[in-house]
Design a protein around this motif. Structure first.
Motif, PDB file in Angstrom:
ATOM      1  N   LYS A 170      34.829  30.404  29.884  1.00 46.27           N
ATOM      2  CA  LYS A 170      35.635  28.903  29.692  1.00 46.27           C
ATOM      3  C   LYS A 170      37.378  29.032  29.616  1.00 46.27           C
ATOM      4  CE  LYS A 170      35.986  27.307  25.201  1.00 46.27           C
ATOM      5  NZ  LYS A 170      35.648  27.128  24.019  1.00 46.27           N
ATOM      6  N   ILE A 171      37.641  30.340  28.830  1.00 48.80           N
ATOM      7  CA  ILE A 171      39.458  30.600  28.555  1.00 48.80           C
ATOM      8  C   ILE A 171      39.878  30.577  29.836  1.00 48.80           C
ATOM      9  CG2 ILE A 171      41.159  32.654  28.225  1.00 48.80           C
ATOM     10  CD1 ILE A 171      38.736  33.339  25.841  1.00 48.80           C
ATOM     11  N   PRO A 178      49.293  34.421  32.066  1.00 44.31           N
ATOM     12  CA  PRO A 178      48.864  35.890  30.903  1.00 44.31           C
ATOM     13  C   PRO A 178      48.884  34.633  30.064  1.00 44.31           C
ATOM     14  CG  PRO A 178      51.126  35.763  31.122  1.00 44.31           C
ATOM     15  CD  PRO A 178      50.645  35.223  33.020  1.00 44.31           C
ATOM     16  N   VAL A 179      47.722  34.773  28.984  1.00 41.19           N
ATOM     17  CA  VAL A 179      47.666  33.849  27.875  1.00 41.19           C
ATOM     18  C   VAL A 179      47.692  34.509  26.598  1.00 41.19           C
ATOM     19  CG1 VAL A 179      46.027  32.576  28.882  1.00 41.19           C
ATOM     20  CG2 VAL A 179      45.171  34.709  27.704  1.00 41.19           C
ATOM     21  N   PHE A 180      48.319  34.237  25.234  1.00 40.38           N
ATOM     22  CA  PHE A 180      48.642  34.352  24.120  1.00 40.38           C
ATOM     23  C   PHE A 180      47.348  34.453  22.942  1.00 40.38           C
ATOM     24  CE2 PHE A 180      53.161  34.779  25.178  1.00 40.38           C
ATOM     25  CZ  PHE A 180      53.606  35.861  24.881  1.00 40.38           C
ATOM     26  N   LYS A 194      49.138  39.602  23.952  1.00 41.97           N
ATOM     27  CA  LYS A 194      49.443  38.945  25.162  1.00 41.97           C
ATOM     28  C   LYS A 194      48.419  40.020  25.679  1.00 41.97           C
ATOM     29  CE  LYS A 194      52.885  38.099  28.661  1.00 41.97           C
ATOM     30  NZ  LYS A 194      54.933  38.844  29.118  1.00 41.97           N
ATOM     31  N   ALA A 195      47.598  38.693  26.647  1.00 45.91           N
ATOM     32  CA  ALA A 195      46.904  39.633  27.781  1.00 45.91           C
ATOM     33  C   ALA A 195      46.858  38.487  29.123  1.00 45.91           C
ATOM     34  CB  ALA A 195      45.529  38.881  27.652  1.00 45.91           C
ATOM     35  N   LEU A 201      41.957  40.509  28.005  1.00 44.81           N
ATOM     36  CA  LEU A 201      41.171  39.314  27.121  1.00 44.81           C
ATOM     37  C   LEU A 201      40.344  39.500  26.624  1.00 44.81           C
ATOM     38  CD1 LEU A 201      41.540  36.761  26.011  1.00 44.81           C
ATOM     39  CD2 LEU A 201      40.404  35.375  28.466  1.00 44.81           C
ATOM     40  N   LYS A 202      39.477  40.255  27.005  1.00 47.22           N
ATOM     41  CA  LYS A 202      38.635  40.877  25.553  1.00 47.22           C
ATOM     42  C   LYS A 202      38.699  41.765  24.581  1.00 47.22           C
ATOM     43  CE  LYS A 202      34.986  41.361  29.903  1.00 47.22           C
ATOM     44  NZ  LYS A 202      34.499  41.809  30.275  1.00 47.22           N
TER      45      LYS A 202
END
Length: 358
Positions: A170-171, A178-180, A194-195, A201-202
């Motif tokens: 979903k993300i 990248p995402v925070f 920060k992934a 991310l996991k």
């Protein structure tokens, strides 16, 4: 002489930062005008009266001293917030100044206790504190008011426990890397990662879940990190805008407090006056929108490619350490740390006495 209760420590993951901030406030407060009463909260939530040195607040040894004093002289040091079992805090202080960061202090919980005990206090009330602490709710309110915030989605621990892989998908469907990953209720960059990949991310989700069951997954913006400081009740004003130049990839917990001053703070920020004025205007608007009072630090992102402004968050009890932006911004405006503390006390009394008109 007013007896000001400096409340520090607390149960949150920001306990040690609270100690640093409180020590700075204790050292800075005008001793000719205020008598300081130091009240510490342990990581387990025990409230202790402490009458030792500020240095021992900062290094954490205050607790051992306070517990020893309580054991040796319970009549003097046994305190209670509400009800029987010791000397009430209301008997000990005229005014409370909570210097507590994160949950169990900055989120309206301690403010509620002080309201119940009928003790005037500095900073935001229950509503403003709770909303600002909860980044998910705060962002919903800001978006409805037309204040720009980063694209983000909410994730809950229950979702992750039920189907971790489905939640990851979903993300990834909604946000590119990248995402925070951030706990919804936390500050001082605690639990933020920060992934840049699925594996990162996991790990980031598992780290953030240590601090909250509600998480924010936020888009990455190539940006400058800007902050301003707001003081006031209904009539509030913002100081200059400052910029953070972090020593790490982003302004994380280590970069904020433990990098030996490698992160740089630029006051005022090197931005056009029009941009600074817009940031200050948004800061005051957001501050009033969620019913903040007393003082807060308001954090922004300025996208490098477009110069678009995004509101990041409001910190209702900002840091007061030697690295902290809030006191430095007001010092740049010619207002010393002792004077800004005195102003916060005045605003707390103003808000307290306004209730008499209801």
């Amino acid at each position: 002489m007013k007896k000001i209760g400096i409340i520090f420590g607390g149960r949150s993951g920001e306990h040690s930062i609270s100690l640093m901030s409180a020590a700075s406030v204790i050292r800075a407060i005008n001793k000719d005008k205020f008598q300081i009463v130091k009240i510490g909260i342990t990581k387990e939530g025990k409230w202790l009266l402490y009458d030792g040195d500020a240095d021992h607040v900062e290094d954490g040894t205050w607790q051992e001293e306070a517990e020893k004093a309580l054991k040796e002289n319970p009549d003097k040091y046994n305190i209670t917030i509400l009800g029987a079992g010791g000397k009430s805090i209301k008997e000990l202080i005229d005014f409370a100044l909570p210097i507590l960061h994160g949950p169990y202090g900055e989120d309206g919980t301690v403010q509620g206790l002080l309201e119940m005990a009928d003790i005037p206090y500095g900073g935001c009330g229950i509503t403003g504190s709770a909303i600002a602490m909860d980044k998910l709710i705060a962002r919903e309110i800001f978006m409805r008011a037309g204040i720009p915030v980063c694209k983000h989605i909410a994730v809950f621990k229950e979702e992750l426990d039920n189907d971790f892989q489905k939640t990851i998908e979903k993300i990834e469907e909604n946000l590119p890397y990248p995402v925070f990953v951030k706990p919804a209720n936390m500050g001082s960059s605690v639990g933020i990662t920060k992934a840049k990949s699925n594996e990162e991310l996991k790990h980031a989700l598992k780290e953030a879940m240590k601090y909250d069951r509600r998480l924010i997954i936020e888009e990455y913006i190539n940006c400058r990190e800007l902050e301003t400081a707001v003081v006031g009740n209904f009539y509030a004003e913002a100081a200059a805008v400052g910029e953070i130049l972090p020593s790490a990839e982003f302004y994380d917990y280590e970069a904020k407090y433990f990098d030996g001053g490698k992160s740089k703070i630029c006051i005022p920020a090197d931005i056009p006056q029009k941009t600074a004025d817009e940031i200050r205007e948004i800061a005051v608007k957001a501050y009033k929108l969620i019913d903040c009072a007393g003082f807060s630090r308001v954090d922004f992102f300025l996208e490098k490619e477009t110069n678009k402004i995004y509101l990041n968050e409001i910190n209702t009890i900002p840091g007061f350490t030697k690295f902290s932006m809030f006191p430095l911004l007001w010092e740049e405006a010619g207002v010393s740390c002792p004077d800004i503390i005195e102003r916060i006390v005045e605003l707390g009394y103003e808000r307290y006495h306004a209730k008499d008109n209801r």
